[in-house]
Design a protein around this motif. Structure first.
Motif, PDB file in Angstrom:
ATOM      1  N   ALA A 154     -61.964  44.248 -30.463  1.00  0.00           N
ATOM      2  CA  ALA A 154     -62.275  43.485 -29.248  1.00  0.00           C
ATOM      3  C   ALA A 154     -60.980  42.997 -28.602  1.00  0.00           C
ATOM      4  O   ALA A 154     -60.833  43.013 -27.370  1.00  0.00           O
ATOM      5  N   PHE A 155     -60.031  42.582 -29.431  1.00  0.00           N
ATOM      6  CA  PHE A 155     -58.725  42.150 -28.937  1.00  0.00           C
ATOM      7  C   PHE A 155     -58.039  43.291 -28.187  1.00  0.00           C
ATOM      8  O   PHE A 155     -57.565  43.111 -27.055  1.00  0.00           O
ATOM      9  N   THR A 156     -57.992  44.464 -28.804  1.00  0.00           N
ATOM     10  CA  THR A 156     -57.299  45.606 -28.185  1.00  0.00           C
ATOM     11  C   THR A 156     -57.981  46.020 -26.886  1.00  0.00           C
ATOM     12  O   THR A 156     -57.314  46.273 -25.872  1.00  0.00           O
ATOM     13  N   VAL A 157     -59.312  46.079 -26.897  1.00  0.00           N
ATOM     14  CA  VAL A 157     -60.061  46.450 -25.681  1.00  0.00           C
ATOM     15  C   VAL A 157     -59.803  45.434 -24.565  1.00  0.00           C
ATOM     16  O   VAL A 157     -59.497  45.800 -23.425  1.00  0.00           O
ATOM     17  N   GLY A 158     -59.919  44.142 -24.891  1.00  0.00           N
ATOM     18  CA  GLY A 158     -59.723  43.097 -23.892  1.00  0.00           C
ATOM     19  C   GLY A 158     -58.306  43.070 -23.348  1.00  0.00           C
ATOM     20  O   GLY A 158     -58.092  42.846 -22.143  1.00  0.00           O
ATOM     21  N   LEU A 159     -57.329  43.316 -24.229  1.00  0.00           N
ATOM     22  CA  LEU A 159     -55.930  43.327 -23.791  1.00  0.00           C
ATOM     23  C   LEU A 159     -55.666  44.511 -22.854  1.00  0.00           C
ATOM     24  O   LEU A 159     -55.038  44.349 -21.801  1.00  0.00           O
ATOM     25  N   LEU A 160     -56.167  45.684 -23.230  1.00  0.00           N
ATOM     26  CA  LEU A 160     -55.976  46.858 -22.365  1.00  0.00           C
ATOM     27  C   LEU A 160     -56.598  46.630 -20.989  1.00  0.00           C
ATOM     28  O   LEU A 160     -55.980  46.927 -19.961  1.00  0.00           O
ATOM     29  N   LEU A 161     -57.811  46.071 -20.972  1.00  0.00           N
ATOM     30  CA  LEU A 161     -58.478  45.819 -19.690  1.00  0.00           C
ATOM     31  C   LEU A 161     -57.643  44.858 -18.838  1.00  0.00           C
ATOM     32  O   LEU A 161     -57.472  45.057 -17.628  1.00  0.00           O
ATOM     33  N   GLY A 162     -57.110  43.812 -19.483  1.00  0.00           N
ATOM     34  CA  GLY A 162     -56.298  42.840 -18.772  1.00  0.00           C
ATOM     35  C   GLY A 162     -55.004  43.432 -18.238  1.00  0.00           C
ATOM     36  O   GLY A 162     -54.583  43.132 -17.111  1.00  0.00           O
ATOM     37  N   LEU A 163     -54.378  44.272 -19.041  1.00  0.00           N
ATOM     38  CA  LEU A 163     -53.119  44.881 -18.605  1.00  0.00           C
ATOM     39  C   LEU A 163     -53.344  45.882 -17.472  1.00  0.00           C
ATOM     40  O   LEU A 163     -52.528  45.969 -16.542  1.00  0.00           O
ATOM     41  N   TYR A 164     -54.445  46.618 -17.529  1.00  0.00           N
ATOM     42  CA  TYR A 164     -54.785  47.508 -16.401  1.00  0.00           C
ATOM     43  C   TYR A 164     -54.992  46.676 -15.133  1.00  0.00           C
ATOM     44  O   TYR A 164     -54.501  47.032 -14.058  1.00  0.00           O
ATOM     45  N   ALA A 165     -55.709  45.554 -15.267  1.00  0.00           N
ATOM     46  CA  ALA A 165     -55.965  44.697 -14.103  1.00  0.00           C
ATOM     47  C   ALA A 165     -54.650  44.134 -13.551  1.00  0.00           C
ATOM     48  O   ALA A 165     -54.480  44.003 -12.338  1.00  0.00           O
ATOM     49  N   LEU A 166     -53.723  43.823 -14.461  1.00  0.00           N
ATOM     50  CA  LEU A 166     -52.428  43.316 -14.031  1.00  0.00           C
ATOM     51  C   LEU A 166     -51.691  44.348 -13.174  1.00  0.00           C
ATOM     52  O   LEU A 166     -50.918  44.000 -12.289  1.00  0.00           O
ATOM     53  N   ALA A 188     -58.514  52.377 -26.501  1.00  0.00           N
ATOM     54  CA  ALA A 188     -58.400  51.466 -27.648  1.00  0.00           C
ATOM     55  C   ALA A 188     -58.418  52.245 -28.969  1.00  0.00           C
ATOM     56  O   ALA A 188     -57.668  51.928 -29.898  1.00  0.00           O
ATOM     57  N   ILE A 189     -59.263  53.268 -29.047  1.00  0.00           N
ATOM     58  CA  ILE A 189     -59.299  54.124 -30.250  1.00  0.00           C
ATOM     59  C   ILE A 189     -57.940  54.796 -30.437  1.00  0.00           C
ATOM     60  O   ILE A 189     -57.400  54.859 -31.547  1.00  0.00           O
ATOM     61  N   HIS A 190     -57.352  55.280 -29.340  1.00  0.00           N
ATOM     62  CA  HIS A 190     -56.040  55.938 -29.392  1.00  0.00           C
ATOM     63  C   HIS A 190     -54.971  54.964 -29.897  1.00  0.00           C
ATOM     64  O   HIS A 190     -54.151  55.319 -30.758  1.00  0.00           O
ATOM     65  N   VAL A 191     -54.987  53.727 -29.399  1.00  0.00           N
ATOM     66  CA  VAL A 191     -54.002  52.727 -29.832  1.00  0.00           C
ATOM     67  C   VAL A 191     -54.136  52.472 -31.327  1.00  0.00           C
ATOM     68  O   VAL A 191     -53.153  52.511 -32.087  1.00  0.00           O
TER      69      VAL A 191
END
Length: 350
Positions: free
Chosen positions: A107-119, A133-136
Motif C-alpha cells: 500500500a505504501f509503494t502504490v500510494g507513493l507511486l501515485l503521489g509521485l506521478y501526481a507531482l 508497484a509489482i515491478h518496484v
C-alpha cells in the motif's frame, strides 16, 4: 502538496498462489477485499531553504544530500523509477501498524507511486499503477513478495484476482447482493496478536518450498474458487465460508514451519472454543492480525475470550488508491536548486 490515501487489505483465500514462481506455471487466484483502514502519503518538492536535498519521514526521519542516499528501499526505488532528481519531501502515516499482514508495504509503494506521478502532473490508471508497484517490489528491490497486495491497493473493492501463466493479471469484482457482503462483514472479527515480522523473510522460505508444495497450493487455488461460489450463491450458508477458512488455515500452516507458532496456535484455538467457525493469520505468517469468522451471536463470547488482544473494528471498502489533495506548486529556478545541491554535496550532507 499531493496527498494520497491507499487502502489496506484482508486476503481470504488463495494466498501463496500469487507468487510468480507458482502462477507462471500453474496460474493462481486470490479472493480479497480492501478495508476502511489506509495509509496516507504526502509528497511535495522540497523548497530549497534547507541544508539537505530531500526529507523522508516515516518511522524514522531521513535528511539526505541526494536521493540515491535514501535508506528507505521503496522510496529510493520509486524515485529512481520515475527519474526524480529534484529534492522532495515525503511523509507517511497509517491507520494500522506495518508488518502485520494487511499489505501495508505494498500500500505504501502504490500510494507513493501515485503521489509521485501526481507531482509530475501525470495520471496513472489502476492497472498500470499495480504493475509499477509489482515491478518496484519484485524486480528493483528483489523482495520475496507476491502480486496480490499491490493489485488490491491500486483497485480497491472485494475482488477475485486471477494470475495467469503469461504474467497477465485479471481483476473481477465479486458480484453478489450488497446485503450479502454486509452479512459477511458482520461475521468477521479482526484481532491484533501483537507480534510483528517481516513478511518477505517468511515468504522467501515459502517460495523456496513451493516446488514441494504443489498439492497444498493446488488446494488453496481451488478454495478461492469455492469461496467465491459460496459468496455469490444466495442460497448457501455463509457458515460454509467460515468452515472453508478453517480448512485453508490448516493447509497454509503446512507450507513452512515459520507460518505459525505456539502462541498463534493458542490464540486460534481459543477463538474456536469461543464459537468461531474458522479464521486465519493474515499475511505471510509469523504474527500480526488474526481474522476470525464468528456468528454474530458468538461475537461477545469471542471478545471476552480474547480480551487480552485488541479487536480492531473495520468495514469493507471499495476505494482503491486515490489522490485526495492535489495542489501543484511552482517550482523554484533549476539553476538555484542545482547550485545548492552541489554545495550540499561538497559539504558532505547525506
Amino acid at each position: 502538496m499531493i496527498i494520497t490515501r491507499t487502502p489496506l487489505r484482508i486476503s481470504f483465500f488463495g494466498g501463496g498462489t500469487d507468487y510468480p514462481v507458482w502462477y507462471r506455471e500453474y496460474g493462481g487466484a486470490v479472493l480479497s477485499t480492501t478495508i476502511d483502514k489506509c495509509c496516507y502519503l504526502t509528497c511535495r518538492y522540497l523548497p530549497p531553504f534547507f541544508e539537505y536535498h530531500s526529507r523522508i519521514s516515516y518511522s524514522k526521519v531521513e535528511n539526505v544530500g541526494a536521493n540515491s542516499a535514501i535508506e528507505h528501499p521503496s522510496v529510493r526505488s520509486c524515485l529512481q523509477l520515475l527519474e526524480f532528481n529534484e529534492g522532495v519531501e515525503i511523509h507517511h502515516v497509517a491507520d494500522l501498524p506495518a508488518r502485520t499482514g494487511l499489505g501495508t508495504s505494498s500500500a505504501f509503494t502504490v500510494g507513493l507511486l501515485l503521489g509521485l506521478y501526481a507531482l509530475k502532473n501525470q495520471m496513472r490508471d489502476k492497472h498500470s499503477l499495480a504493475l509499477d508497484a509489482i515491478h518496484v517490489e519484485q524486480d528493483l528491490l528483489q523482495e520475496a513478495v507476491g502480486a496480490q497486495d499491490q493489485v488490491s491497493a491500486a483497485y480497491g473493492g472485494f475482488n477475485r484476482i486471477s494470475f495467469h501463466a503469461d504474467d497477465t493479471i485479471e481483476v473481477k469484482g465479486v458480484l453478489t447482493a450488497k446485503n450479502r457482503l454486509t452479512e459477511l462483514q458482520q461475521h468477521l472479527a479482526l484481532y491484533f496478536t501483537g507480534f510483528s515480522r517481516t513478511a518477505s523473510e517468511i515468504a522467501r522460505e515459502q517460495i523456496k518450498a513451493t516446488p514441494q508444495k504443489k498439492k497444498e497450493l493446488g488446494i488453496m487455488f481451488q478454495m478461492a474458487n469455492e469461496a467465491e461460489a459460496i459468496i455469490t450463491s444466495p442460497n448457501r450458508s455463509l457458515d460454509e465460508f467460515g468452515r472453508l477458512l478453517h480448512e485453508s488455515w490448516k493447509v497454509k500452516k503446512t507450507l513452512t514451519q515459520n507460518i505459525t507458532n505456539t502462541s498463534i496456535d493458542d490464540i486460534y484455538e481459543a477463538g474456536l472454543s469461543a464459537g468461531a467457525l474458522g479464521g486465519k493469520l493474515l499475511g505471510a505468517g509469523g504474527g500480526g492480525f488474526m481474522l476470525f469468522f464468528v456468528p454474530p451471536e458468538r461475537r461477545e463470547a469471542l471478545r471476552s475470550r480474547l480480551k487480552k488482544f485488541l479487536c480492531v473494528p473495520f468495514a469493507f471498502s471499495n476505494r482503491g488508491s486515490e489522490v485526495v489533495v492535489y495542489e501543484p506548486e511552482e517550482e523554484y529556478a533549476e539553476g538555484l536548486t542545482r547550485e545548492r545541491r552541489e554545495v550540499y554535496a561538497q559539504n558532505g550532507h547525506s
